[in-house]
Design an enzyme around this catalytic site. Structure first.
Site, PDB file in Angstrom:
ATOM      1  CE  LYS A  18      -3.965  -1.968   2.499  1.00 24.99           C
ATOM      2  NZ  LYS A  18      -4.928  -1.738   3.596  1.00 24.99           N
ATOM      3  NE  ARG A  73     -12.116  12.645   3.487  1.00 31.48           N
ATOM      4  CZ  ARG A  73     -12.736  11.484   3.329  1.00 31.48           C
ATOM      5  NH1 ARG A  73     -14.017  11.366   3.618  1.00 31.48           N
ATOM      6  NH2 ARG A  73     -12.094  10.419   2.891  1.00 31.48           N
TER       7      ARG A  73
HETATM    8  C1  MV4 Z   1      -7.094  -4.276   2.635  1.00 34.90           C
HETATM    9  C2  MV4 Z   1      -7.808  -5.389   2.138  1.00 34.90           C
HETATM   10  C3  MV4 Z   1      -7.397  -6.626   2.565  1.00 34.90           C
HETATM   11  N1  MV4 Z   1      -6.360  -6.769   3.405  1.00 34.90           N
HETATM   12  N2  MV4 Z   1      -6.075  -4.444   3.484  1.00 34.90           N
HETATM   13  C4  MV4 Z   1      -9.152  -0.948  -0.029  1.00 34.90           C
HETATM   14  C5  MV4 Z   1      -9.408   0.461   0.315  1.00 34.90           C
HETATM   15  C6  MV4 Z   1      -8.518   0.781   1.443  1.00 34.90           C
HETATM   16  N3  MV4 Z   1      -9.152   1.683   2.372  1.00 34.90           N
HETATM   17  C7  MV4 Z   1      -8.201  -0.522   2.057  1.00 34.90           C
HETATM   18  N4  MV4 Z   1      -8.631  -1.529   1.136  1.00 34.90           N
HETATM   19  C8  MV4 Z   1      -8.422  -2.812   1.417  1.00 34.90           C
HETATM   20  N5  MV4 Z   1      -7.416  -3.034   2.294  1.00 34.90           N
HETATM   21  C9  MV4 Z   1      -5.721  -5.662   3.826  1.00 34.90           C
HETATM   22  N6  MV4 Z   1      -4.673  -5.830   4.635  1.00 34.90           N
HETATM   23  C10 MV4 Z   1      -8.842  -5.173   1.257  1.00 34.90           C
HETATM   24  C11 MV4 Z   1      -9.141  -3.886   0.869  1.00 34.90           C
HETATM   25  C12 MV4 Z   1     -10.210  -3.766  -0.091  1.00 34.90           C
HETATM   26  C13 MV4 Z   1     -11.379  -3.134   0.187  1.00 34.90           C
HETATM   27  C14 MV4 Z   1     -11.601  -2.516   1.397  1.00 34.90           C
HETATM   28  C15 MV4 Z   1     -12.769  -1.878   1.661  1.00 34.90           C
HETATM   29  C16 MV4 Z   1     -13.755  -1.850   0.695  1.00 34.90           C
HETATM   30  C17 MV4 Z   1     -13.572  -2.435  -0.528  1.00 34.90           C
HETATM   31  C18 MV4 Z   1     -12.386  -3.074  -0.798  1.00 34.90           C
HETATM   32  C19 MV4 Z   1     -12.213  -3.682  -2.033  1.00 34.90           C
HETATM   33  C20 MV4 Z   1     -11.058  -4.310  -2.287  1.00 34.90           C
HETATM   34  C21 MV4 Z   1     -10.050  -4.353  -1.335  1.00 34.90           C
END
Ligand code: MV4
Length: 450
Positions: A157, A291
């Site tokens: 990330k 926010r």
């Molecule tokens: C993740 C995850 C799985 N594992 N982190 C996507 C947006 C960001 N705010 C964080 N996200 C994700 N982080 C870990 N360690 C999966 C996602 C993610 C996701 C999160 C929230 C809503 C939709 C999503 C769609 C794909 C992946």
């Protein structure tokens, strides 16, 4: 309390903020681009100042023009809304230097939470669970070592990404090196700095967030959770409060975790703490938004609290000590975008030739559009938010169907109203089985084919 607030935003959120200011007896200043001369926020505010051309860089991101507008009109505070300058520490700094109160946390806090790797450290130190992972990794070698240690699959990330931008999934160690290299290059190009960190990949999590308001005097009030798992390409499609997946015990634990983070950084203002929640109800902090958010009205519907009013009161130095608010009933927000859902949600702005907005018990419509309005091509495609409330989730869904079928909008634009009507008919949605992959992998294909 402030006498005059400038709203450094446009569209439905500018309208939303102006409405609360009026109820609080605060004068309002709208700013607008040349593409937004006919927008509702311009009409509703006490004063309106044109701050530049249609491109966001020329107007809603034009800091000197916005500060000048505040000085010329004598505004004593600026509300940034969401998007645009709302999470820009430099803007908050300039507001403060000019003696204008930025309605939000202090710049240092925005800077800290804007760095997702630093935010993880804050959570860890506060005793809040985070996804197993790392701090900023200095180079590809270190990234590979970290990935090996936590075990594949991992996510790379961008520290300054957020909202899913600049994320890379690595499932196969053989392909790790090249994926890390591209992730770092992409982060460098998109966010400057290019720092990345690594997290264990949680499969099929839910995205659940806690709303809070901190008064900066040691009081942190919480307003329950929002279920935001239904997303398409990291854009939320529909939000609910409460989450069908969260029981009282989990809600208490999430709320306490959010409060610990707010306390750890001496937070002031409205904030949202985002968590991933897995199938076993383990939760992990991922980010904090400093926010007000698009989906705040579902929280207002189940708590009966005007979050913008509380946010402004906190910024004005008032004590806000509501503890953990109780929730009543269930609310759903439908994001109405001018998009053609049958053509990959391609934006289709245009002129609104006929408009009949729904109403009735348990219904709220937040919008800046009206009959005769032309949606400009320069901004995001959200044109209205439809919020329904019911005593139960089933009742809210029934009301949603009624309200969406009442909504008449005709013209040269297309909207996601028909998409939402189909979504409500989907049985997986009705059962509340909505993790972050449900929409794109199962629900959407079945809707598009029907
Ligand atoms: C993740 C995850 C799985 N594992 N982190 C996507 C947006 C960001 N705010 C964080 N996200 C994700 N982080 C870990 N360690 C999966 C996602 C993610 C996701 C999160 C929230 C809503 C939709 C999503 C769609 C794909 C992946």
């Amino acid at each position: 309390m402030f006498k005059k607030v400038l709203i450094a935003n446009r569209g439905e959120i500018a309208v939303r903020i102006i409405r609360t200011c009026k109820e609080l007896g605060i004068k309002t200043v709208a700013v607008y681009s040349t593409a937004d001369r006919d927008s509702l926020h311009v009409y509703l505010a006490d004063e309106a100042i044109c701050i530049g051309g249609p491109q966001p860089q020329e107007s809603y991101l034009n800091i000197p023009a916005i500060i000048s507008a505040a000085e010329v009109t004598g505004a004593d505070a600026i509300h940034p809304g969401y998007g645009f300058l709302s999470e820009n520490p430099g803007f908050a700094e300039i507001c403060n230097a000019c003696g204008i109160k930025f309605i939000g946390p202090i710049p240092q806090t925005m800077l800290l939470m804007g760095d997702k790797a630093k935010a993880r450290e804050v959570a860890k130190k506060a005793g809040v669970p985070v996804v197993p992972g790392s701090g900023i990794v200095k180079n590809v070698q270190e990234a590979l070592k970290v990935a090996e240690r936590i075990g594949y699959p991992v996510l790379v990330k961008a520290a300054h990404g957020g909202g899913g931008r600049g994320m890379r999934l690595i499932e196969d160690p053989d392909r790790a090196e090249s994926l890390i290299v591209t992730a770092m290059a992409e982060a460098e190009a998109a966010f400057g700095g290019g720092e990345v960190y690594i997290e264990k990949f949680i499969r099929n999590p839910r995205h659940i967030e806690i709303q809070l308001i901190a008064d900066g005097k040691g009081n942190v009030s919480t307003f329950g959770e929002r279920e935001c798992s239904l997303q398409r390409r990291h854009q939320k499609v529909l939000e609910e409060a409460p989450s069908p997946f969260v029981d009282e015990e989990l809600r208490n634990r999430l709320s306490e975790a959010a409060v610990r983070i707010a306390e750890a950084i001496n937070y002031e203002g409205a904030g949202t703490v985002e968590f991933l929640v897995d199938e076993e109800k383990n939760f992990y902090f991922i980010e904090m938004n400093t926010r007000i958010q698009v989906e705040h009205p579902v929280t207002e519907a189940v708590t009966g609290k005007d979050l913008i009013a509380l946010q402004i009161a906190a910024a004005a130095g008032e004590v806000i000590d509501l503890g953990q608010c109780s929730l009543q009933g269930h609310a759903v927000e439908f994001r109405i975008n001018c998009e053609d859902y049958r053509k990959d949600f391609r934006p289709v702005p245009g002129r609104v030739e006929k408009l009949l907005l729904p109403g009735g018990f348990g219904v709220r419509v937040d919008t800046h559009i009206y009959e005769g309005y032309t949606v400009p091509v320069y901004y995001d495609s959200l044109i209205a938010k439809l919020i329904v409330w019911g005593e139960t989730r089933e009742e809210a869904i029934r009301r949603g169907k009624r309200v969406l079928s009442e909504f008449v909008i005709e013209g040269t634009l297309k909207t996601t109203v028909p998409f939402h009507l189909k979504l409500l008919e989907n049985e997986q949605f009705q059962r509340g089985e909505i993790d972050t992959r449900a929409l794109e992998t199962k629900i959407l294909p079945s809707i598009i084919n029907s």
